[in-house]
Design a protein around this motif. Structure first.
Motif, PDB file in Angstrom:
ATOM      1  N   LEU A 155       0.852  -1.195   0.004  1.00 28.64           N
ATOM      2  CA  LEU A 155       0.049   0.006   0.017  1.00 28.64           C
ATOM      3  C   LEU A 155       0.840   1.171  -0.181  1.00 28.64           C
ATOM      4  N   THR A 156       1.725   1.331   0.768  1.00 30.54           N
ATOM      5  CA  THR A 156       2.675   2.524   0.927  1.00 30.54           C
ATOM      6  C   THR A 156       3.404   2.721  -0.176  1.00 30.54           C
ATOM      7  N   LYS A 157       4.049   1.519  -1.009  1.00 30.94           N
ATOM      8  CA  LYS A 157       4.900   1.658  -1.955  1.00 30.94           C
ATOM      9  C   LYS A 157       3.870   2.207  -3.273  1.00 30.94           C
ATOM     10  N   SER A 158       2.970   1.634  -3.311  1.00 29.86           N
ATOM     11  CA  SER A 158       1.745   1.972  -4.398  1.00 29.86           C
ATOM     12  C   SER A 158       1.451   3.317  -4.405  1.00 29.86           C
ATOM     13  N   LEU A 159       1.389   3.964  -3.157  1.00 31.61           N
ATOM     14  CA  LEU A 159       0.737   5.401  -2.984  1.00 31.61           C
ATOM     15  C   LEU A 159       2.032   6.293  -2.883  1.00 31.61           C
ATOM     16  N   ILE A 160       3.123   5.821  -3.211  1.00 35.92           N
ATOM     17  CA  ILE A 160       4.196   6.819  -2.963  1.00 35.92           C
ATOM     18  C   ILE A 160       4.025   8.037  -4.116  1.00 35.92           C
TER      19      ILE A 160
END
Length: 218
Positions: A155-160
């Protein structure tokens, strides 16, 4: 669990993680620090229908922020949203249904979110899972690991990219004092060897977001 970790957990737990510890620390709080407006800023909070997640969503909504509640249970999420809107008068509170144990769906959700929304200022990874017995998702991944480690990372990586387009972006990940009782181990990520203890498995997983997010930051 070693004697050292037992002792460290007990001492830190008593001094930092109890109600009395919070009340003692709260005497040092400066109320004016909380008198801020976050109007015009967008926040995505996982596990936002109860506990810390709901309290965070409520506080942000009171200060004018746009809140995206990411929850697994639709009924509980809608009930929490109704409470927040009623209490704060802020209708910019949105519910998104997602099971964080399904890692492919986490990625699909993030991609869809980026297409629909133009900004995200703050991501708050709050959701966590303690399993009473070992279970795997449709991808064959142990569910506690999927939620507490992989789901957070994906989730974090994708929303960066969306965060980077927004003003003063932040990623906040809620951890647990339970991480103090277990070492950071890579030899049994799927928890498929030995007796399964859901609490200890959870404790093993909680340190992982730190190095994962450090790698993203770098």
């Amino acid at each position: 669990m070693s004697l050292y970790r037992n002792s460290a957990w007990f001492l830190k737990g008593v001094t930092e993680f109890t109600r009395n510890a919070f009340l003692a620390a709260s005497k040092q709080f400066v109320e004016k620090d909380l008198e801020v407006s976050v109007a015009g800023r967008s926040f995505l909070i996982t596990g936002a229908n109860s506990g810390i997640g709901k309290a965070t969503a409520m506080a942000i909504a009171k200060r004018g922020g746009t809140v995206h509640m990411v929850c697994r249970n639709k009924d509980k999420a809608e009930e929490a949203r109704a409470d927040i809107v009623k209490e704060t008068g802020n209708k910019e509170v949105y519910v998104h249904i997602l099971d964080l144990s399904e890692t492919k769906k986490v990625w699909e959700f993030a991609e869809a979110f980026k297409r629909k929304y133009k900004a995200l200022n703050v991501l708050i990874n709050n959701a966590g899972s303690i399993m009473s017995q070992r279970d795997v998702n449709v991808e064959g991944l142990e569910k506690s690991f999927a939620v507490n480690v992989l789901g957070v990372y994906i989730l974090t990586k994708s929303l960066i990219p969306l965060l980077e387009k927004s003003a003063d972006p932040r990623v906040i990940t809620v951890s647990s004092g339970g991480m103090l009782v277990q070492k950071l181990r890579i030899g049994n990520l799927q928890s498929d060897r030995g007796r399964y203890d859901g609490t200890m498995v959870y404790a093993q997983h909680k340190p992982w977001p730190t190095p994962c997010q450090t790698s993203i930051a770098l």
